[in-house]
Design a protein around this motif. Structure first.
Motif, PDB file in Angstrom:
ATOM      1  N   LYS A 159     -90.656 -29.389 -34.415  1.00  0.00           N
ATOM      2  CA  LYS A 159     -90.586 -29.092 -35.850  1.00  0.00           C
ATOM      3  C   LYS A 159     -89.150 -28.803 -36.279  1.00  0.00           C
ATOM      4  O   LYS A 159     -88.665 -29.328 -37.291  1.00  0.00           O
ATOM      5  CB  LYS A 159     -91.495 -27.903 -36.189  1.00  0.00           C
ATOM      6  CG  LYS A 159     -91.591 -27.578 -37.679  1.00  0.00           C
ATOM      7  CD  LYS A 159     -92.646 -26.513 -37.911  1.00  0.00           C
ATOM      8  CE  LYS A 159     -92.880 -26.277 -39.401  1.00  0.00           C
ATOM      9  NZ  LYS A 159     -91.729 -25.684 -40.073  1.00  0.00           N
ATOM     10  N   GLN A 160     -88.467 -27.968 -35.517  1.00  0.00           N
ATOM     11  CA  GLN A 160     -87.069 -27.651 -35.839  1.00  0.00           C
ATOM     12  C   GLN A 160     -86.202 -28.915 -35.774  1.00  0.00           C
ATOM     13  O   GLN A 160     -85.328 -29.132 -36.626  1.00  0.00           O
ATOM     14  CB  GLN A 160     -86.541 -26.590 -34.874  1.00  0.00           C
ATOM     15  CG  GLN A 160     -87.178 -25.223 -35.046  1.00  0.00           C
ATOM     16  CD  GLN A 160     -86.752 -24.234 -33.961  1.00  0.00           C
ATOM     17  OE1 GLN A 160     -85.840 -24.506 -33.188  1.00  0.00           O
ATOM     18  NE2 GLN A 160     -87.434 -23.098 -33.903  1.00  0.00           N
ATOM     19  N   SER A 161     -86.449 -29.739 -34.776  1.00  0.00           N
ATOM     20  CA  SER A 161     -85.686 -30.970 -34.608  1.00  0.00           C
ATOM     21  C   SER A 161     -85.929 -31.922 -35.777  1.00  0.00           C
ATOM     22  O   SER A 161     -84.987 -32.525 -36.316  1.00  0.00           O
ATOM     23  CB  SER A 161     -86.080 -31.644 -33.292  1.00  0.00           C
ATOM     24  OG  SER A 161     -85.496 -32.918 -33.175  1.00  0.00           O
ATOM     25  N   MET A 162     -87.181 -32.052 -36.182  1.00  0.00           N
ATOM     26  CA  MET A 162     -87.515 -32.933 -37.303  1.00  0.00           C
ATOM     27  C   MET A 162     -86.848 -32.455 -38.594  1.00  0.00           C
ATOM     28  O   MET A 162     -86.283 -33.253 -39.354  1.00  0.00           O
ATOM     29  CB  MET A 162     -89.031 -32.964 -37.493  1.00  0.00           C
ATOM     30  CG  MET A 162     -89.503 -33.821 -38.660  1.00  0.00           C
ATOM     31  SD  MET A 162     -91.212 -33.453 -39.123  1.00  0.00           S
ATOM     32  CE  MET A 162     -90.995 -31.846 -39.931  1.00  0.00           C
ATOM     33  N   GLU A 163     -86.891 -31.155 -38.833  1.00  0.00           N
ATOM     34  CA  GLU A 163     -86.276 -30.619 -40.046  1.00  0.00           C
ATOM     35  C   GLU A 163     -84.769 -30.814 -40.041  1.00  0.00           C
ATOM     36  O   GLU A 163     -84.159 -31.118 -41.075  1.00  0.00           O
ATOM     37  CB  GLU A 163     -86.646 -29.144 -40.197  1.00  0.00           C
ATOM     38  CG  GLU A 163     -88.132 -28.959 -40.519  1.00  0.00           C
ATOM     39  CD  GLU A 163     -88.586 -27.503 -40.426  1.00  0.00           C
ATOM     40  OE1 GLU A 163     -87.814 -26.676 -39.857  1.00  0.00           O
ATOM     41  OE2 GLU A 163     -89.700 -27.199 -40.895  1.00  0.00           O
ATOM     42  N   LEU A 164     -84.141 -30.679 -38.859  1.00  0.00           N
ATOM     43  CA  LEU A 164     -82.709 -30.947 -38.747  1.00  0.00           C
ATOM     44  C   LEU A 164     -82.420 -32.424 -39.016  1.00  0.00           C
ATOM     45  O   LEU A 164     -81.461 -32.765 -39.737  1.00  0.00           O
ATOM     46  CB  LEU A 164     -82.216 -30.553 -37.352  1.00  0.00           C
ATOM     47  CG  LEU A 164     -80.731 -30.785 -37.062  1.00  0.00           C
ATOM     48  CD1 LEU A 164     -79.857 -29.938 -37.980  1.00  0.00           C
ATOM     49  CD2 LEU A 164     -80.417 -30.490 -35.597  1.00  0.00           C
ATOM     50  N   THR A 165     -83.249 -33.290 -38.470  1.00  0.00           N
ATOM     51  CA  THR A 165     -83.097 -34.726 -38.714  1.00  0.00           C
ATOM     52  C   THR A 165     -83.172 -35.044 -40.199  1.00  0.00           C
ATOM     53  O   THR A 165     -82.407 -35.864 -40.715  1.00  0.00           O
ATOM     54  CB  THR A 165     -84.172 -35.507 -37.933  1.00  0.00           C
ATOM     55  OG1 THR A 165     -83.866 -35.469 -36.538  1.00  0.00           O
ATOM     56  CG2 THR A 165     -84.251 -36.961 -38.382  1.00  0.00           C
ATOM     57  N   HIS A 166     -84.076 -34.385 -40.924  1.00  0.00           N
ATOM     58  CA  HIS A 166     -84.203 -34.623 -42.362  1.00  0.00           C
ATOM     59  C   HIS A 166     -82.965 -34.139 -43.121  1.00  0.00           C
ATOM     60  O   HIS A 166     -82.507 -34.822 -44.059  1.00  0.00           O
ATOM     61  CB  HIS A 166     -85.446 -33.918 -42.895  1.00  0.00           C
ATOM     62  CG  HIS A 166     -86.727 -34.520 -42.412  1.00  0.00           C
ATOM     63  ND1 HIS A 166     -87.965 -33.964 -42.671  1.00  0.00           N
ATOM     64  CD2 HIS A 166     -86.970 -35.639 -41.671  1.00  0.00           C
ATOM     65  CE1 HIS A 166     -88.909 -34.701 -42.117  1.00  0.00           C
ATOM     66  NE2 HIS A 166     -88.329 -35.724 -41.494  1.00  0.00           N
ATOM     67  N   ARG A 167     -82.439 -32.992 -42.737  1.00  0.00           N
ATOM     68  CA  ARG A 167     -81.226 -32.496 -43.411  1.00  0.00           C
ATOM     69  C   ARG A 167     -80.049 -33.423 -43.117  1.00  0.00           C
ATOM     70  O   ARG A 167     -79.224 -33.703 -43.995  1.00  0.00           O
ATOM     71  CB  ARG A 167     -80.922 -31.061 -42.955  1.00  0.00           C
ATOM     72  CG  ARG A 167     -81.954 -30.039 -43.425  1.00  0.00           C
ATOM     73  CD  ARG A 167     -81.475 -28.616 -43.237  1.00  0.00           C
ATOM     74  NE  ARG A 167     -81.253 -28.249 -41.848  1.00  0.00           N
ATOM     75  CZ  ARG A 167     -82.196 -27.758 -41.033  1.00  0.00           C
ATOM     76  NH1 ARG A 167     -83.445 -27.618 -41.457  1.00  0.00           N
ATOM     77  NH2 ARG A 167     -81.905 -27.426 -39.786  1.00  0.00           N
ATOM     78  N   TRP A 168     -79.963 -33.888 -41.887  1.00  0.00           N
ATOM     79  CA  TRP A 168     -78.906 -34.835 -41.543  1.00  0.00           C
ATOM     80  C   TRP A 168     -79.094 -36.144 -42.318  1.00  0.00           C
ATOM     81  O   TRP A 168     -78.109 -36.775 -42.710  1.00  0.00           O
ATOM     82  CB  TRP A 168     -78.912 -35.112 -40.046  1.00  0.00           C
ATOM     83  CG  TRP A 168     -78.298 -34.014 -39.228  1.00  0.00           C
ATOM     84  CD1 TRP A 168     -77.679 -32.880 -39.678  1.00  0.00           C
ATOM     85  CD2 TRP A 168     -78.221 -33.971 -37.800  1.00  0.00           C
ATOM     86  NE1 TRP A 168     -77.236 -32.126 -38.620  1.00  0.00           N
ATOM     87  CE2 TRP A 168     -77.550 -32.772 -37.451  1.00  0.00           C
ATOM     88  CE3 TRP A 168     -78.654 -34.803 -36.778  1.00  0.00           C
ATOM     89  CZ2 TRP A 168     -77.297 -32.407 -36.130  1.00  0.00           C
ATOM     90  CZ3 TRP A 168     -78.420 -34.449 -35.463  1.00  0.00           C
ATOM     91  CH2 TRP A 168     -77.739 -33.260 -35.136  1.00  0.00           C
ATOM     92  N   LEU A 169     -80.340 -36.543 -42.537  1.00  0.00           N
ATOM     93  CA  LEU A 169     -80.592 -37.776 -43.276  1.00  0.00           C
ATOM     94  C   LEU A 169     -80.035 -37.686 -44.692  1.00  0.00           C
ATOM     95  O   LEU A 169     -79.430 -38.636 -45.196  1.00  0.00           O
ATOM     96  CB  LEU A 169     -82.092 -38.071 -43.314  1.00  0.00           C
ATOM     97  CG  LEU A 169     -82.510 -39.284 -44.145  1.00  0.00           C
ATOM     98  CD1 LEU A 169     -81.867 -40.565 -43.613  1.00  0.00           C
ATOM     99  CD2 LEU A 169     -84.035 -39.409 -44.176  1.00  0.00           C
TER     100      LEU A 169
END
Length: 376
Positions: A159-169
């Protein structure tokens, strides 16, 4: 970039389309040979284009950034001019490679600090820098910078990784929209769905990625240790959400069976090192199953490698000769096997396309899976 959905299978989610880029058109479903450092190992550009019938190949941002380096690529006029492949190209952002360096990288909100696997030198990738690097490489399709967690990641980490990926996106799109391509043609940015094997995370990520309205969308973080059935489940879930009028790219997958199963579930684009890596180790994929060319059973078999194969190497050379080359550790063995396997993969996705168009994909696919999973 333009994508036209041309045909759909009435009994599954399989599709056939036409993807148009500055460097040519791509008929989907399609497999992309992997040219990590600017070359598909052991295979010339002419063989890729004329024999293997590769319509698009893949390069890797992490590896190309380290060598030959951005100065060389920019002075060459981009990767197309540097490696003489005239067709479309896609670059993976390097996220998977960076995160695979588990012992020599550090992830922060800003980006990832890592050490080169070549000389240990220290580097820092941010979403903005990765966009700039891919502008310099010059691929037709470039990928967002994401974190790729292992298939066994815990829910909280995923979950944390996915949310970081979205912010990076978000940062990738900002940088992409504020910069221009360097070589006179447009590039398309694909975001990547993450979420590991957790349905609610995959659903949330697919919805976020779909909301961006990108030219195409990718599914990442699969075939990284999870069971195949779980991978298929995640593909089905994600493709219920991703827009049907945009190409869908399943990253790093996989075996011929994986590809047919994913096509049935609505995937359009694939890449994997398997055909060349396995080929270099003596494994050939054929229409009637897999062959280990190092086995003694081929020692006196002077029949063609594959009588109705997709490449010129299949009828030019015999099984006995190819076995001899492997045992003699001749480089030609790896080249022949790589060409054969890539031509087979491109043949397979084209056959899938033809059966989608003909309307009998759903009956053809299970029969083909049974054939190609046989061991010869």
């Amino acid at each position: 970039m333009d994508f036209q959905l041309q045909y759909t299978d009435s009994k599954s989610n399989a599709r056939a389309g036409l993807l148009t880029t500055a460097h040519g058109q791509i008929q989907t479903p399609i497999f992309m040979p992997v040219g990590t450092v600017g070359s598909v190992k052991g295979v010339q550009a002419t063989d890729l284009l004329d024999d293997i019938k590769a319509q698009i190949i893949l390069g890797n941002t992490y590896h190309l950034y380290l060598r030959p380096g951005l100065e060389v690529l920019e002075r060459a006029g981009g990767l197309h001019k540097f490696n003489s492949f005239t067709g479309p190209m896609l670059t993976d952002s390097g996220g998977f490679q960076v995160f695979s360096l588990a012992g020599i990288r550090k992830i922060t909100e800003e980006g990832v600090e890592f050490r080169s696997h070549i000389d240990g030198s220290k580097h820092f990738f941010t979403p903005e820098k990765v966009m700039d690097i891919q502008r310099t490489i010059g691929a037709d399709i470039i990928m967002a910078f994401d974190e790729c967690p292992p298939g066994t990641a815990t829910y909280d980490y995923a979950k944390q990784s996915m949310e970081l990926t979205h912010r990076w996106l978000d940062r990738c799109f900002t940088q992409f929209n504020e910069t221009q391509p360097k070589y006179g043609y447009e590039q398309a940015l694909f975001p990547i769905v993450q979420g590991c094997v957790y349905p609610d995370l995959r659903r949330a990520s697919a919805e976020y990625i779909a909301s961006k309205g990108a030219d195409g969308n990718a599914i990442g973080g699969l075939a990284v240790g999870e069971p195949a059935e779980k991978m298929y489940e995640m593909i089905e879930l994600v493709n219920e959400i991703l827009p049907t009028d945009k190409p869908r790219y399943l990253m790093g997958v996989g075996t011929p069976e994986n590809i047919l199963e994913a096509i049935e579930r609505g995937v359009d684009m694939f890449d994997c090192v398997m055909p060349t890596r396995n080929g270099r180790n003596g494994m050939l994929f054929t229409k009637d199953g897999t062959m280990n060319m190092k086995n003694k059973k081929w020692e006196f078999d002077f029949s063609p490698i594959e009588a109705d194969g997709a490449s010129f190497v299949d009828t030019l050379y015999s099984k006995a000769y190819l076995r001899h080359l492997f045992h003699a550790k001749e480089l030609l063995a790896m080249q022949i096997a790589s060409i054969h396997n890539l031509a087979f993969y491109l043949w397979l996705v084209d056959e899938a396309r033809q059966h989608i168009i003909a309307g009998d994909f759903s009956t053809w696919k299970p029969m083909m899976v049974k054939r190609i999973t046989t061991r010869l």
